[in-house]
Scaffold this motif. Sequence first.
Motif, PDB file in Angstrom:
ATOM      1  N   LYS A   6      48.333  50.021  38.046  1.00  0.00           N
ATOM      2  CA  LYS A   6      48.281  51.467  38.293  1.00  0.00           C
ATOM      3  C   LYS A   6      47.266  51.780  39.397  1.00  0.00           C
ATOM      4  O   LYS A   6      47.536  52.589  40.294  1.00  0.00           O
ATOM      5  N   ALA A   7      46.094  51.134  39.337  1.00  0.00           N
ATOM      6  CA  ALA A   7      45.052  51.375  40.347  1.00  0.00           C
ATOM      7  C   ALA A   7      45.544  50.980  41.733  1.00  0.00           C
ATOM      8  O   ALA A   7      45.317  51.705  42.721  1.00  0.00           O
ATOM      9  N   LEU A   8      46.212  49.847  41.813  1.00  0.00           N
ATOM     10  CA  LEU A   8      46.707  49.381  43.117  1.00  0.00           C
ATOM     11  C   LEU A   8      47.776  50.330  43.665  1.00  0.00           C
ATOM     12  O   LEU A   8      47.793  50.640  44.867  1.00  0.00           O
ATOM     13  N   ASN A   9      48.636  50.809  42.783  1.00  0.00           N
ATOM     14  CA  ASN A   9      49.653  51.768  43.217  1.00  0.00           C
ATOM     15  C   ASN A   9      49.017  53.074  43.691  1.00  0.00           C
ATOM     16  O   ASN A   9      49.462  53.678  44.673  1.00  0.00           O
ATOM     17  N   LEU A  10      47.964  53.527  42.989  1.00  0.00           N
ATOM     18  CA  LEU A  10      47.247  54.728  43.411  1.00  0.00           C
ATOM     19  C   LEU A  10      46.595  54.524  44.774  1.00  0.00           C
ATOM     20  O   LEU A  10      46.591  55.428  45.616  1.00  0.00           O
ATOM     21  N   ALA A  11      46.018  53.327  44.990  1.00  0.00           N
ATOM     22  CA  ALA A  11      45.378  53.021  46.270  1.00  0.00           C
ATOM     23  C   ALA A  11      46.404  53.055  47.398  1.00  0.00           C
ATOM     24  O   ALA A  11      46.135  53.586  48.491  1.00  0.00           O
ATOM     25  N   ARG A  12      47.584  52.507  47.161  1.00  0.00           N
ATOM     26  CA  ARG A  12      48.632  52.503  48.186  1.00  0.00           C
ATOM     27  C   ARG A  12      49.169  53.912  48.434  1.00  0.00           C
ATOM     28  O   ARG A  12      49.461  54.287  49.576  1.00  0.00           O
ATOM     29  N   TYR A  13      49.273  54.689  47.369  1.00  0.00           N
ATOM     30  CA  TYR A  13      49.680  56.091  47.492  1.00  0.00           C
ATOM     31  C   TYR A  13      48.660  56.858  48.333  1.00  0.00           C
ATOM     32  O   TYR A  13      49.019  57.607  49.255  1.00  0.00           O
ATOM     33  N   ALA A  14      47.367  56.664  48.015  1.00  0.00           N
ATOM     34  CA  ALA A  14      46.301  57.353  48.750  1.00  0.00           C
ATOM     35  C   ALA A  14      46.335  56.971  50.226  1.00  0.00           C
ATOM     36  O   ALA A  14      46.184  57.834  51.107  1.00  0.00           O
ATOM     37  N   LYS A  15      46.543  55.692  50.506  1.00  0.00           N
ATOM     38  CA  LYS A  15      46.579  55.238  51.899  1.00  0.00           C
ATOM     39  C   LYS A  15      47.711  55.921  52.662  1.00  0.00           C
ATOM     40  O   LYS A  15      47.510  56.405  53.791  1.00  0.00           O
ATOM     41  N   PHE A  19      42.159  37.295  52.357  1.00  0.00           N
ATOM     42  CA  PHE A  19      42.655  38.190  51.318  1.00  0.00           C
ATOM     43  C   PHE A  19      41.921  39.525  51.444  1.00  0.00           C
ATOM     44  O   PHE A  19      40.802  39.575  51.952  1.00  0.00           O
ATOM     45  N   ILE A  20      42.556  40.584  50.967  1.00  0.00           N
ATOM     46  CA  ILE A  20      41.923  41.903  50.988  1.00  0.00           C
ATOM     47  C   ILE A  20      42.122  42.576  49.639  1.00  0.00           C
ATOM     48  O   ILE A  20      43.182  42.444  49.018  1.00  0.00           O
ATOM     49  N   ASP A  21      41.105  43.270  49.167  1.00  0.00           N
ATOM     50  CA  ASP A  21      41.202  44.051  47.939  1.00  0.00           C
ATOM     51  C   ASP A  21      41.617  45.467  48.326  1.00  0.00           C
ATOM     52  O   ASP A  21      40.808  46.251  48.820  1.00  0.00           O
ATOM     53  N   GLU A  22      42.882  45.795  48.090  1.00  0.00           N
ATOM     54  CA  GLU A  22      43.416  47.096  48.504  1.00  0.00           C
ATOM     55  C   GLU A  22      42.852  48.257  47.697  1.00  0.00           C
ATOM     56  O   GLU A  22      43.032  49.418  48.089  1.00  0.00           O
ATOM     57  N   THR A  23      42.195  47.981  46.568  1.00  0.00           N
ATOM     58  CA  THR A  23      41.646  49.085  45.772  1.00  0.00           C
ATOM     59  C   THR A  23      40.397  49.685  46.417  1.00  0.00           C
ATOM     60  O   THR A  23      39.889  50.705  45.948  1.00  0.00           O
ATOM     61  N   LYS A  24      39.905  49.047  47.469  1.00  0.00           N
ATOM     62  CA  LYS A  24      38.768  49.590  48.222  1.00  0.00           C
ATOM     63  C   LYS A  24      39.308  50.279  49.476  1.00  0.00           C
ATOM     64  O   LYS A  24      39.764  49.622  50.411  1.00  0.00           O
ATOM     65  N   ALA A  32      34.871  41.852  40.087  1.00  0.00           N
ATOM     66  CA  ALA A  32      34.969  41.529  38.655  1.00  0.00           C
ATOM     67  C   ALA A  32      36.387  41.682  38.121  1.00  0.00           C
ATOM     68  O   ALA A  32      36.746  41.082  37.101  1.00  0.00           O
ATOM     69  N   HIS A  33      37.212  42.457  38.805  1.00  0.00           N
ATOM     70  CA  HIS A  33      38.584  42.717  38.359  1.00  0.00           C
ATOM     71  C   HIS A  33      39.596  41.696  38.878  1.00  0.00           C
ATOM     72  O   HIS A  33      40.753  41.696  38.440  1.00  0.00           O
ATOM     73  N   PHE A  34      39.205  40.826  39.777  1.00  0.00           N
ATOM     74  CA  PHE A  34      40.149  39.933  40.446  1.00  0.00           C
ATOM     75  C   PHE A  34      41.007  39.074  39.502  1.00  0.00           C
ATOM     76  O   PHE A  34      42.202  38.927  39.742  1.00  0.00           O
ATOM     77  N   PRO A  35      40.446  38.471  38.444  1.00  0.00           N
ATOM     78  CA  PRO A  35      41.270  37.542  37.661  1.00  0.00           C
ATOM     79  C   PRO A  35      42.369  38.200  36.835  1.00  0.00           C
ATOM     80  O   PRO A  35      43.203  37.494  36.263  1.00  0.00           O
ATOM     81  N   GLU A  76      48.116  40.433  42.061  1.00  0.00           N
ATOM     82  CA  GLU A  76      48.201  40.935  43.430  1.00  0.00           C
ATOM     83  C   GLU A  76      46.822  41.153  44.051  1.00  0.00           C
ATOM     84  O   GLU A  76      46.713  41.628  45.189  1.00  0.00           O
ATOM     85  N   LEU A  77      45.787  40.795  43.307  1.00  0.00           N
ATOM     86  CA  LEU A  77      44.423  40.884  43.821  1.00  0.00           C
ATOM     87  C   LEU A  77      43.981  39.518  44.346  1.00  0.00           C
ATOM     88  O   LEU A  77      44.595  38.492  44.021  1.00  0.00           O
ATOM     89  N   PRO A  78      42.926  39.461  45.149  1.00  0.00           N
ATOM     90  CA  PRO A  78      42.464  38.163  45.672  1.00  0.00           C
ATOM     91  C   PRO A  78      42.039  37.214  44.558  1.00  0.00           C
ATOM     92  O   PRO A  78      41.705  37.650  43.443  1.00  0.00           O
ATOM     93  N   PRO A  79      42.047  35.908  44.816  1.00  0.00           N
ATOM     94  CA  PRO A  79      41.595  34.940  43.803  1.00  0.00           C
ATOM     95  C   PRO A  79      40.099  35.065  43.552  1.00  0.00           C
ATOM     96  O   PRO A  79      39.323  35.378  44.461  1.00  0.00           O
ATOM     97  N   SER A  80      39.699  34.806  42.311  1.00  0.00           N
ATOM     98  CA  SER A  80      38.288  34.907  41.943  1.00  0.00           C
ATOM     99  C   SER A  80      37.542  33.628  42.301  1.00  0.00           C
ATOM    100  O   SER A  80      38.143  32.581  42.583  1.00  0.00           O
ATOM    101  N   ALA A  81      36.221  33.703  42.257  1.00  0.00           N
ATOM    102  CA  ALA A  81      35.382  32.540  42.570  1.00  0.00           C
ATOM    103  C   ALA A  81      35.650  31.393  41.612  1.00  0.00           C
ATOM    104  O   ALA A  81      35.687  30.222  42.011  1.00  0.00           O
TER     105      ALA A  81
END
Length: 495
Positions: A299-308, A332-337, A213-216, A220-225
């Motif tokens: 911010k979420a994507l940066n946190l995900a990359r930090y966590a990784k 494509f990959i959703d890095e927030t997961k 639901a957050h893609f659009p 830097e997130l995957p394209p939406s349907a």
Amino acid sequence: MLRYLEENLDILSTSEHEQIPLLQSLEEYCNKDVASFDVPGHVKDQGVEILNNYFGKKLMKMDINSSPQMDNVSNPKGIIKEAEQLLAKAYKANNAFFMTNGTTQGIHAMILSVLNPGDKIILPRNVHKSVINALILSGGIPVYIQPEYDDELGISLNLSVEKINKVLDENNDAKALFLLNPTYYGACSDLKEIVKICHDRNILVLVDEAHGAHFPFYDELPPSAMECNADMSAVSLHKTGGALTQASALLVNNKNIDEKKVLQHINMLQSTSASYLLMASLDGARSNLMLNGEGQLSKALNLARYAKRKINKIKGIKVISNELLESEGVSFIDETKLCINVKELNLTGFEVYDLLYKNFNVQVELGDMYNILALISIGTIKSDVDKLIKSLNIISNMNSKNVLINSIKIKQVLPRVKLSPREAFYSKKESKLLNNCINKVCAESIMAYPPGIPIISPGEIITEEIIDYINLLKNSKAYLTDMNDKTLNTILVVR
């Protein structure tokens, strides 16, 4: 000059989304001195003090039923329609429908709207149980494609264009293709190319976008349907968009879709007393995503990359995200997961899931045989991410078992369909001991939840491989659900 116009069009578009017609009207209605002689029976904050104490008086006042001012979701003409149109604009869809029974309801409505009994639908085998249940309701015939598979993680990925082309050649009478965007673990196929291939063959494309639901709202997130021109998609704004639990939407992107028929099926499935709290939360979540989503998702994507980065320094643990882009079927990959592989600890993901919650007060989305899945969302804060990292570090230093998790091999299973899900569901059944069911036709669904992907579904042939896998999950203390016998010593089969 063109760039100036484009920038100002963006400003106009964003300012439009400052409007929250349903949420605002709900508050205005609750502030009126209305003498209520309708449902719900708690009558605002007047009837059940214990709920006032727990939920707050304002929320209780906002739990209302339809009224002339508040429109009606079964045939929206006023503020609900206005809010749905704003949601459609946010997702670049032709139309949007509010769902108050989750994306499950959206998937049911989507499939019922386009399939007649006996129509074929092509779909990956790692779909959510709601899709199988929609086939029971519609009488549709599944044609399964085996998704690509990652042996290291023990998870199904997404569909390759090559496999879809092959199945389309073999099933040119199919009515629709059903896809995941993304999978539970964040893997997305080349959806735009797949949609083009299907449309060239006059095949509709339906998308389960429960976890996208957050893609659009961030580039830097995957394209939406909808961006990929899919015909319909169901999106869980409550999962990754900030709305209240169960608040989802059904998006329509094809003018050839009969939207009156879509609404007719929605009304068959949705309560006539749909929750205004849930619908208003969709209105507020949409506004927030349009106004603040880019910053929050960055911010979420940066946190995900930090966590990784931090988790990958822990012995025996590895986060897998962009590495999956080298796999077939993943464009494509959703890095927030955060798919956190823990098998080198000689612990299952189920065990790490339990340890995190019971010992550290850390709740992740799921555990499977080899992994845990942690979601980084618009509401995630750094201190919680640090708590997850610290907890995993402590678990890594614990004494592990002697049993090597690497030695437990997970096989990808593609059951053979003998009967349609509807035929098997309504057939005469009998209960048989699990180990005596080889070559029998299954008459129920069995799955581990989450994610709710069936191990075996009604109409499929039970094989020795499937029985072995069920026993493996039972012995690993996976949470198995939907079966008639809660001990899973027996299975319902077609008599």
